[in-house]
Scaffold this motif. Structure first.
Motif, mmCIF file in Angstrom:
data_model
loop_
_atom_site.group_PDB
_atom_site.id
_atom_site.type_symbol
_atom_site.label_atom_id
_atom_site.label_comp_id
_atom_site.label_asym_id
_atom_site.label_seq_id
_atom_site.Cartn_x
_atom_site.Cartn_y
_atom_site.Cartn_z
ATOM 1 N N ALA A 61 0.618 4.954 2.880
ATOM 2 C CA ALA A 61 -0.345 5.290 1.837
ATOM 3 C C ALA A 61 -1.550 6.018 2.418
ATOM 4 O O ALA A 61 -2.047 6.993 1.840
ATOM 5 C CB ALA A 61 -0.783 4.028 1.096
ATOM 6 N N GLY A 62 -2.076 5.528 3.531
ATOM 7 C CA GLY A 62 -3.174 6.223 4.184
ATOM 8 C C GLY A 62 -4.540 6.004 3.560
ATOM 9 O O GLY A 62 -5.461 6.772 3.829
ATOM 10 N N PHE A 63 -4.701 5.000 2.736
ATOM 11 C CA PHE A 63 -6.023 4.703 2.180
ATOM 12 C C PHE A 63 -6.248 3.194 2.200
ATOM 13 O O PHE A 63 -5.306 2.411 2.240
ATOM 14 C CB PHE A 63 -6.175 5.242 0.747
ATOM 15 C CG PHE A 63 -5.127 4.751 -0.218
ATOM 16 C CD1 PHE A 63 -5.258 3.519 -0.855
ATOM 17 C CD2 PHE A 63 -4.015 5.527 -0.515
ATOM 18 C CE1 PHE A 63 -4.310 3.067 -1.751
ATOM 19 C CE2 PHE A 63 -3.063 5.084 -1.412
ATOM 20 C CZ PHE A 63 -3.207 3.849 -2.031
ATOM 21 N N ASP A 64 -7.515 2.824 2.194
ATOM 22 C CA ASP A 64 -7.898 1.424 2.259
ATOM 23 C C ASP A 64 -8.097 0.879 0.843
ATOM 24 O O ASP A 64 -8.346 1.634 -0.099
ATOM 25 C CB ASP A 64 -9.181 1.260 3.074
ATOM 26 C CG ASP A 64 -9.457 -0.204 3.408
ATOM 27 O OD1 ASP A 64 -8.506 -1.012 3.355
ATOM 28 O OD2 ASP A 64 -10.617 -0.531 3.712
ATOM 29 N N ILE A 65 -7.993 -0.437 0.706
ATOM 30 C CA ILE A 65 -8.220 -1.118 -0.569
ATOM 31 C C ILE A 65 -9.286 -2.176 -0.342
ATOM 32 O O ILE A 65 -9.178 -2.989 0.580
ATOM 33 C CB ILE A 65 -6.925 -1.744 -1.116
ATOM 34 C CG1 ILE A 65 -5.871 -0.655 -1.347
ATOM 35 C CG2 ILE A 65 -7.189 -2.486 -2.413
ATOM 36 C CD1 ILE A 65 -4.545 -1.185 -1.857
ATOM 37 N N ALA A 66 -10.308 -2.168 -1.186
ATOM 38 C CA ALA A 66 -11.471 -3.034 -0.974
ATOM 39 C C ALA A 66 -11.128 -4.509 -1.080
ATOM 40 O O ALA A 66 -11.751 -5.342 -0.413
ATOM 41 C CB ALA A 66 -12.571 -2.679 -1.976
ATOM 42 N N GLN A 67 -10.164 -4.869 -1.912
ATOM 43 C CA GLN A 67 -9.785 -6.279 -2.086
ATOM 44 C C GLN A 67 -8.273 -6.388 -1.993
ATOM 45 O O GLN A 67 -7.559 -5.743 -2.750
ATOM 46 C CB GLN A 67 -10.268 -6.811 -3.437
ATOM 47 C CG GLN A 67 -9.796 -8.237 -3.739
ATOM 48 C CD GLN A 67 -10.316 -8.733 -5.077
ATOM 49 O OE1 GLN A 67 -11.512 -8.856 -5.294
ATOM 50 N NE2 GLN A 67 -9.402 -9.023 -5.999
ATOM 51 N N ALA A 68 -7.784 -7.199 -1.084
ATOM 52 C CA ALA A 68 -6.350 -7.383 -0.890
ATOM 53 C C ALA A 68 -6.063 -8.870 -0.725
ATOM 54 O O ALA A 68 -6.602 -9.508 0.189
ATOM 55 C CB ALA A 68 -5.859 -6.604 0.327
ATOM 56 N N LEU A 69 -5.235 -9.410 -1.594
ATOM 57 C CA LEU A 69 -4.871 -10.820 -1.523
ATOM 58 C C LEU A 69 -3.765 -11.081 -0.512
ATOM 59 O O LEU A 69 -3.513 -12.224 -0.157
ATOM 60 C CB LEU A 69 -4.438 -11.322 -2.909
ATOM 61 C CG LEU A 69 -5.491 -11.198 -4.014
ATOM 62 C CD1 LEU A 69 -4.928 -11.710 -5.330
ATOM 63 C CD2 LEU A 69 -6.755 -11.943 -3.643
ATOM 64 N N ILE A 70 -3.079 -10.037 -0.086
ATOM 65 C CA ILE A 70 -2.053 -10.130 0.951
ATOM 66 C C ILE A 70 -2.439 -9.148 2.059
ATOM 67 O O ILE A 70 -3.219 -8.227 1.827
ATOM 68 C CB ILE A 70 -0.646 -9.810 0.394
ATOM 69 C CG1 ILE A 70 -0.624 -8.416 -0.233
ATOM 70 C CG2 ILE A 70 -0.221 -10.863 -0.619
ATOM 71 C CD1 ILE A 70 0.749 -7.988 -0.730
ATOM 72 N N PRO A 71 -1.924 -9.355 3.278
ATOM 73 C CA PRO A 71 -2.284 -8.439 4.375
ATOM 74 C C PRO A 71 -1.972 -6.992 4.024
ATOM 75 O O PRO A 71 -0.893 -6.676 3.511
ATOM 76 C CB PRO A 71 -1.425 -8.941 5.539
ATOM 77 C CG PRO A 71 -1.172 -10.391 5.230
ATOM 78 C CD PRO A 71 -1.076 -10.475 3.742
ATOM 79 N N TYR A 72 -2.920 -6.112 4.313
ATOM 80 C CA TYR A 72 -2.769 -4.693 4.015
ATOM 81 C C TYR A 72 -3.270 -3.891 5.213
ATOM 82 O O TYR A 72 -4.401 -3.428 5.245
ATOM 83 C CB TYR A 72 -3.556 -4.336 2.746
ATOM 84 C CG TYR A 72 -3.393 -2.895 2.309
ATOM 85 C CD1 TYR A 72 -2.237 -2.464 1.679
ATOM 86 C CD2 TYR A 72 -4.409 -1.969 2.550
ATOM 87 C CE1 TYR A 72 -2.097 -1.146 1.283
ATOM 88 C CE2 TYR A 72 -4.277 -0.651 2.166
ATOM 89 C CZ TYR A 72 -3.113 -0.246 1.534
ATOM 90 O OH TYR A 72 -2.971 1.075 1.144
ATOM 91 N N PRO A 73 -2.402 -3.726 6.236
ATOM 92 C CA PRO A 73 -2.817 -2.955 7.426
ATOM 93 C C PRO A 73 -2.917 -1.472 7.121
ATOM 94 O O PRO A 73 -2.545 -1.001 6.031
ATOM 95 C CB PRO A 73 -1.700 -3.260 8.432
ATOM 96 C CG PRO A 73 -0.517 -3.631 7.592
ATOM 97 C CD PRO A 73 -1.055 -4.291 6.365
ATOM 98 N N GLU A 74 -3.397 -0.727 8.103
ATOM 99 C CA GLU A 74 -3.605 0.707 7.915
ATOM 100 C C GLU A 74 -2.300 1.473 7.711
ATOM 101 O O GLU A 74 -2.294 2.530 7.078
ATOM 102 C CB GLU A 74 -4.354 1.285 9.119
ATOM 103 C CG GLU A 74 -5.766 0.735 9.282
ATOM 104 C CD GLU A 74 -6.465 1.340 10.477
ATOM 105 O OE1 GLU A 74 -5.804 2.111 11.215
ATOM 106 O OE2 GLU A 74 -7.661 1.042 10.676
ATOM 107 N N THR A 75 -1.210 0.945 8.244
ATOM 108 C CA THR A 75 0.078 1.643 8.137
ATOM 109 C C THR A 75 0.868 1.231 6.893
ATOM 110 O O THR A 75 2.059 1.512 6.801
ATOM 111 C CB THR A 75 0.926 1.357 9.380
ATOM 112 O OG1 THR A 75 1.109 -0.075 9.508
ATOM 113 C CG2 THR A 75 0.241 1.891 10.630
ATOM 114 N N SER A 76 0.226 0.578 5.936
ATOM 115 C CA SER A 76 0.931 0.094 4.742
ATOM 116 C C SER A 76 1.464 1.253 3.909
ATOM 117 O O SER A 76 0.890 2.351 3.876
ATOM 118 C CB SER A 76 -0.008 -0.759 3.881
ATOM 119 O OG SER A 76 -0.406 -1.913 4.577
ATOM 120 N N THR A 77 2.572 0.995 3.235
ATOM 121 C CA THR A 77 3.216 2.000 2.412
ATOM 122 C C THR A 77 2.659 1.968 0.992
ATOM 123 O O THR A 77 1.868 1.090 0.621
ATOM 124 C CB THR A 77 4.731 1.753 2.376
ATOM 125 O OG1 THR A 77 4.978 0.462 1.783
ATOM 126 C CG2 THR A 77 5.316 1.794 3.777
#
Length: 391
Positions: A61-77
């Motif tokens: 995806a290449g973008f960050d999310i301000a609130q994540a209830l599950i792990p969301y690393p930088e390489t997330s799809t």
């Protein structure tokens, strides 16, 4: 006695030549309309040379999310981003529905209070909230109330446990300890034992008219089990407390201001409609039942808890379900103040980056549809159980 339901063929009038011809004509008309829409979409996709398919879900995806209830690393799809956005939407809807129900019940009781001032205040609250658009209310809570809050170093504090500033709401956060799994397992066992004992006591009371002896003692023993595990394994949960460190709040969990504004705005907005539904349900309860409770010496709160409220929820459950669905759909307005829900993250950012509107809009629409159908299904099951009990 309930009359037998007619068969599908008779209800659709398939056993009559004219009815059969009309039904076949309608089916053919719907098929022709669907074929036209599919063909038109296919022609436009080919003309614009759009990419079609769901392979984009596996791309980063290449973008960050301000609130994540599950792990969301930088390489997330994009698929991971979809799940994060979906969970954010479900959390927002669930908290708003629960808060609106509790607050709506309280406002409805104030609306029917004998004190004319309390009743007038409740009426003014309902009329004001219902007649102001939800989007304007969200702007008010986000920009006018949460926007002017002080920076973290001047945070508003509640006993140095909760901190509120322009970056959000900092709360204590539970951290599982080694004995947490055993505590939860024994707690589940205790609750199951309590439910089984309560059902057995209810069946015995219906059959013999005598209450089961020792049920509360057995239930107490069952509930003591998880707390006894703390003696062996220690405290199951430790608390990570927020504290002021440097120019920010360290520790605990910080709830972003967009989420706070959405929960407050949707809770207040939904409570005004729910309050009127509950008020109408309370007014529909026969006054003779409340008078009978008063003649038995029951207090006003006891009468409402055991006589009025159970009947009210049976009466208002169908329209209340519609209000829940409407409230959940209104959560799509969260994109207006930047809360990372389905509309902002998936139908907004992901759509702009991938350029695949058909797939993304289709997934978003299907997500809202399935969640709302699930809400309706749960309400229908609860309504069916209530009707069976009345029979």
């Amino acid at each position: 006695m309930t009359p037998p339901r007619a068969s599908w063929s008779s209800r659709l009038k398939l056993d009559e030549p004219r009815g059969f011809a009309i039904q076949v004509g309608l089916v053919l008309l719907l098929c022709a309309a669907a074929a036209f829409i599919v063909g038109n979409v296919g022609a436009n996709v080919a003309r614009l040379n759009l990419r079609v398919g769901f392979d984009f879900l596996s791309r980063p995806a290449g973008f960050d999310i301000a609130q994540a209830l599950i792990p969301y690393p930088e390489t997330s799809t994009y698929l991971r981003a979809f799940w994060v956005a979906l969970l954010n939407t479900v959390l927002l809807g669930a908290l708003s529905i629960a808060g609106a129900t509790v607050l709506g019940l309280a406002v409805a009781l104030l609306r029917l209070a004998r004190n004319p001032l309390l009743a007038l205040i409740a009426l003014g609250y309902i009329e004001a909230v219902r007649n102001i658009p939800l989007l304007l209310q969200l702007f008010f809570w986000y920009f006018a109330v949460l926007g002017p809050l002080p920076p973290p170093r001047q945070s508003l504090s509640l006993f140095d446990l909760v901190f509120l500033n322009k970056r959000g709401l900092a709360l204590p956060w539970p951290v599982p300890e080694p004995g947490f799994v055993a505590f939860i397992a024994l707690l589940a066992v205790g609750l199951v034992a309590f439910v089984l004992l309560a059902r057995a006591a209810r069946r015995r009371r219906i059959a013999s008219g005598h209450s089961a002896r020792g049920i509360w003692g057995a239930a107490l023993v069952a509930l003591v089990l998880p707390f006894a595990s703390t003696v062996v394994t220690g405290t199951p949960i430790a608390w990570d407390m927020p504290r002021l460190g440097g120019f920010n709040i360290a520790g605990g969990a910080t709830v972003i201001p967009e989420f706070v504004a959405m929960v407050i705005g949707m809770t207040i907005y939904g409570s005004a409609f729910i309050a009127e539904l509950i008020r109408g349900g309370i007014a529909s309860v026969n006054r003779g039942q409340t008078e009978a409770g008063m003649s038995l010496g029951l207090s006003q709160s006891r009468i409402y808890a055991t006589i009025v409220i159970p009947q009210v929820f049976r009466a208002v459950l169908p329209p209340l379900t519609g209000q829940y669905i409407t409230l959940f759909k209104n959560s799509s307005l969260a994109a207006a103040i930047g809360y990372p829900d389905l509309m902002l993250i998936f139908a907004g950012t992901a759509l702009n980056q991938t350029g695949q509107p058909l797939e993304i809009i289709g997934i978003t629409m299907a997500s809202y549809l399935l969640i709302n159908l699930a809400i309706a299904a749960v309400a229908n099951v609860a309504n069916g159980r209530m009707l069976r009990r009345e029979r």
